[in-house]
Design a protein around this motif. Structure first.
Motif, mmCIF file in Angstrom:
data_model
loop_
_atom_site.group_PDB
_atom_site.id
_atom_site.type_symbol
_atom_site.label_atom_id
_atom_site.label_comp_id
_atom_site.label_asym_id
_atom_site.label_seq_id
_atom_site.Cartn_x
_atom_site.Cartn_y
_atom_site.Cartn_z
ATOM 1 N N TYR A 108 0.854 -1.188 0.000
ATOM 2 C CA TYR A 108 0.000 0.000 0.000
ATOM 3 C C TYR A 108 0.893 1.243 0.000
ATOM 4 C CZ TYR A 108 -3.829 -3.170 1.094
ATOM 5 O OH TYR A 108 -4.757 -4.192 1.049
ATOM 6 N N LEU A 109 0.817 2.026 -1.070
ATOM 7 C CA LEU A 109 1.640 3.219 -1.179
ATOM 8 C C LEU A 109 1.066 4.349 -0.329
ATOM 9 C CD1 LEU A 109 2.356 3.329 -5.036
ATOM 10 C CD2 LEU A 109 3.494 1.975 -3.259
ATOM 11 N N PHE A 110 1.920 5.283 0.035
ATOM 12 C CA PHE A 110 1.441 6.494 0.689
ATOM 13 C C PHE A 110 0.468 7.217 -0.243
ATOM 14 C CE2 PHE A 110 5.373 5.817 3.080
ATOM 15 C CZ PHE A 110 4.935 6.070 4.377
ATOM 16 N N THR A 111 -0.564 7.808 0.335
ATOM 17 C CA THR A 111 -1.561 8.517 -0.467
ATOM 18 C C THR A 111 -0.938 9.759 -1.091
ATOM 19 O OG1 THR A 111 -3.372 7.704 0.901
ATOM 20 C CG2 THR A 111 -3.799 9.674 -0.420
ATOM 21 N N ASN A 112 -1.121 9.910 -2.389
ATOM 22 C CA ASN A 112 -0.599 11.070 -3.111
ATOM 23 C C ASN A 112 -1.658 12.173 -3.175
ATOM 24 O OD1 ASN A 112 0.713 8.517 -5.089
ATOM 25 N ND2 ASN A 112 2.035 9.875 -3.913
ATOM 26 N N TYR A 113 -1.232 13.337 -3.649
ATOM 27 C CA TYR A 113 -2.137 14.481 -3.761
ATOM 28 C C TYR A 113 -1.799 15.234 -5.044
ATOM 29 C CZ TYR A 113 2.079 16.517 -1.744
ATOM 30 O OH TYR A 113 3.388 16.856 -1.498
ATOM 31 N N SER A 114 -2.714 16.096 -5.437
ATOM 32 C CA SER A 114 -2.484 16.905 -6.635
ATOM 33 C C SER A 114 -1.309 17.851 -6.402
ATOM 34 C CB SER A 114 -3.741 17.703 -6.978
ATOM 35 O OG SER A 114 -3.479 18.614 -8.030
ATOM 36 N N ARG A 115 -0.406 17.904 -7.391
ATOM 37 C CA ARG A 115 0.771 18.774 -7.274
ATOM 38 C C ARG A 115 0.695 19.974 -8.210
ATOM 39 N NH1 ARG A 115 5.634 15.150 -8.723
ATOM 40 N NH2 ARG A 115 4.117 14.101 -10.075
ATOM 41 N N ALA A 116 -0.439 20.146 -8.883
ATOM 42 C CA ALA A 116 -0.539 21.191 -9.900
ATOM 43 C C ALA A 116 -0.347 22.589 -9.324
ATOM 44 C CB ALA A 116 -1.885 21.094 -10.606
ATOM 45 N N ASP A 117 -0.800 22.810 -8.083
ATOM 46 C CA ASP A 117 -0.697 24.136 -7.470
ATOM 47 C C ASP A 117 0.444 24.230 -6.467
ATOM 48 O OD1 ASP A 117 -2.876 25.068 -8.903
ATOM 49 O OD2 ASP A 117 -4.315 24.416 -7.391
ATOM 50 N N LYS A 118 1.251 23.190 -6.364
ATOM 51 C CA LYS A 118 2.375 23.201 -5.436
ATOM 52 C C LYS A 118 3.625 23.726 -6.147
ATOM 53 C CE LYS A 118 -0.265 21.057 -2.447
ATOM 54 N NZ LYS A 118 -0.854 21.778 -1.313
ATOM 55 N N PRO A 119 4.576 24.266 -5.411
ATOM 56 C CA PRO A 119 5.827 24.700 -6.046
ATOM 57 C C PRO A 119 6.574 23.503 -6.634
ATOM 58 C CG PRO A 119 5.610 25.612 -3.820
ATOM 59 C CD PRO A 119 4.534 24.584 -3.974
ATOM 60 N N TYR A 120 7.317 23.747 -7.716
ATOM 61 C CA TYR A 120 8.114 22.680 -8.316
ATOM 62 C C TYR A 120 9.247 22.272 -7.370
ATOM 63 C CZ TYR A 120 11.615 20.363 -11.171
ATOM 64 O OH TYR A 120 12.530 19.467 -11.644
ATOM 65 N N THR A 121 9.455 20.977 -7.251
ATOM 66 C CA THR A 121 10.554 20.443 -6.451
ATOM 67 C C THR A 121 11.339 19.453 -7.296
ATOM 68 O OG1 THR A 121 9.261 20.638 -4.417
ATOM 69 C CG2 THR A 121 11.195 19.198 -4.354
ATOM 70 N N TYR A 122 12.638 19.668 -7.422
ATOM 71 C CA TYR A 122 13.455 18.747 -8.215
ATOM 72 C C TYR A 122 13.573 17.421 -7.476
ATOM 73 C CZ TYR A 122 17.402 16.581 -10.559
ATOM 74 O OH TYR A 122 18.212 15.700 -11.230
ATOM 75 N N ASN A 123 13.244 16.360 -8.164
ATOM 76 C CA ASN A 123 13.296 15.024 -7.576
ATOM 77 C C ASN A 123 13.724 14.066 -8.686
ATOM 78 O OD1 ASN A 123 13.044 12.976 -5.743
ATOM 79 N ND2 ASN A 123 10.859 12.657 -6.110
#
Length: 405
Positions: free
Chosen positions: A254-269
């Motif tokens: 079971y993966l950690f629950t994700n969320y929408s990232r459209a309005d979040k600041p960009y993070t290099y990963n």
């Protein structure tokens, strides 16, 4: 969001039935699913069949024009040897909960000695009843031109934060291209995904014998966001991205629950641009010793999802969108959920939306950020006067890791 697609596309890849999994198709490069190989190099196709019946499978190879219409070449003109041969190399899984057989095909081989010409190819896999199980596209090129690929921010102010454009220069190594606006065609592919490829570009101008493509909107891609990822090389313990595990008939992660990232600041990963790698801890041969695990994805709802369907997206199934990748809203837990059976390893994935009219919207959930690191491939086709097929005469790659204005 509009998607640029192959012009006049006639032949599409066929995706496999549920019991055929983990199709890995690659040459001497690490990318899966879209091999672009030099004429004379090898290509490997591997897949698992989850029934343990040791069924027989056969392969055929077909040659195509630039637009994926069948070429006029007969088989002996593009193939030295024979196809329609049985895949002879396979092994059964060892010490796994899920029984499967792992098949491997390398081309060239004793029966299929070599591909004679460059161009677009399709490999088709059939069962013993001559039923098509799946097919995959690949490209073979000749190194007859230098292809420069440079990634920049779009000059369109409306999308300057969301799009990347591809500047291209093509220089033939020996002679010039005759009538390049008619006879030279290119395909630009982002992250090995043919679904979003751009193919309708012609040279804007020439400098000597060099062809220059410096379009703005015509050669622009939505930049997307870095892929999410998880790793489950040890199914008995929580790895990167996995919240908890369970064992029923098979292991469930079971993966950690994700969320929408459209309005979040960009993070290099750092990611592997949608690809995956089969790997397993404390085993010698991941091909047959890696187990299959139910991966449970979950996503928090967002008002922008209304009227759209949300899917899990990645190279693990060749970017296919179907019922197996569809997220279903759970009224009890108040999240979107989807469970997919995947082989142990390291996987990139993201969530995409499909509009009511069937249009793919890659950025609705993850957002589009010009800083995103993406891989771009440029494939150059040329049909000289009087020739009967489209040759691939050049291949170039670029990354947006050092994107410039």
């Amino acid at each position: 969001m509009l998607i640029s697609s192959l012009v006049c596309s006639q032949v599409e890849e066929v995706n496999p039935p549920d019991y055929i999994k983990t199709i890995s198709f690659k040459g001497n490069t690490p990318e899966s699913q879209l091999p672009v190989l030099k004429l004379g190099d090898y290509v490997d196709l591997e897949f698992d069949v989850l029934n343990g019946d040791e069924d027989d499978y056969y392969y055929t190879i077909e040659h195509f024009n630039f637009d994926w219409t069948p070429s006029v070449l007969i088989k002996s003109e593009y193939l030295d040897g024979n196809d329609n041969q049985r895949i002879r190399t396979y092994e059964n899984s060892f010490n796994t909960y899920q029984i499967y057989s792992h098949y491997k095909l390398t081309i060239p081989n004793e029966q299929t000695k070599r591909l004679k010409v460059s161009g677009n190819y399709m490999i088709n896999i059939f069962n013993s009843d001559n039923e098509l199980m799946f097919s995959r596209k690949f490209m073979v090129y000749e190194n007859m031109a230098n292809v420069g690929v440079n990634i920049k921010r779009t000059r369109d102010i409306a999308y300057i934060e969301e799009k990347q454009k591809v500047d291209i220069s093509i220089t033939p190594k020996s002679s010039h291209f005759n009538n390049p606006k008619q006879n030279v065609k290119i395909l630009v592919v982002q992250n090995n995904n043919l679904n979003t490829a751009i193919s309708n570009l012609v040279p804007q101008y020439t400098i000597g014998n060099q062809l220059i493509y410096k379009y703005d909107s015509e050669s622009s891609f939505w930049a997307g966001n870095e892929y999410l990822f998880f790793e489950n090389k040890d199914v008995r313990a929580s790895n990167t991205g996995i919240q908890h595990i369970d064992l029923e008939d098979l292991y469930h992660n079971y993966l950690f629950t994700n969320y929408s990232r459209a309005d979040k600041p960009y993070t290099y990963n750092p990611d592997i641009n949608g690809n995956y790698l089969v790997t397993v801890l404390d085993r010698d041969n991941p091909d047959i010793e890696a187990d299959y695990v139910w991966i449970h994805f979950s996503l928090l709802p967002d008002p922008r999802f209304k009227g759209k369907t949300i899917h899990v997206y990645g190279n693990f199934n060749n970017y296919a969108i179907d019922d197996t990748t569809k997220m279903v809203y759970d009224d009890v837990d108040k999240v979107y959920k989807c469970a997919i059976l995947l082989k142990q390893g390291f996987y990139n994935y993201k969530y995409v939306a499909v509009e009511n009219n069937g249009t793919l919207n890659e950025g609705l959930v993850s957002g589009n950020f010009y800083q995103t690191e993406n891989n771009y491939k440029v494939i150059v086709y040329y049909r000289d006067l009087g020739k009967r097929y489209d040759r691939i005469v050049g291949f170039g790659e670029g990354s947006s890791i050092n994107i410039s204005n």
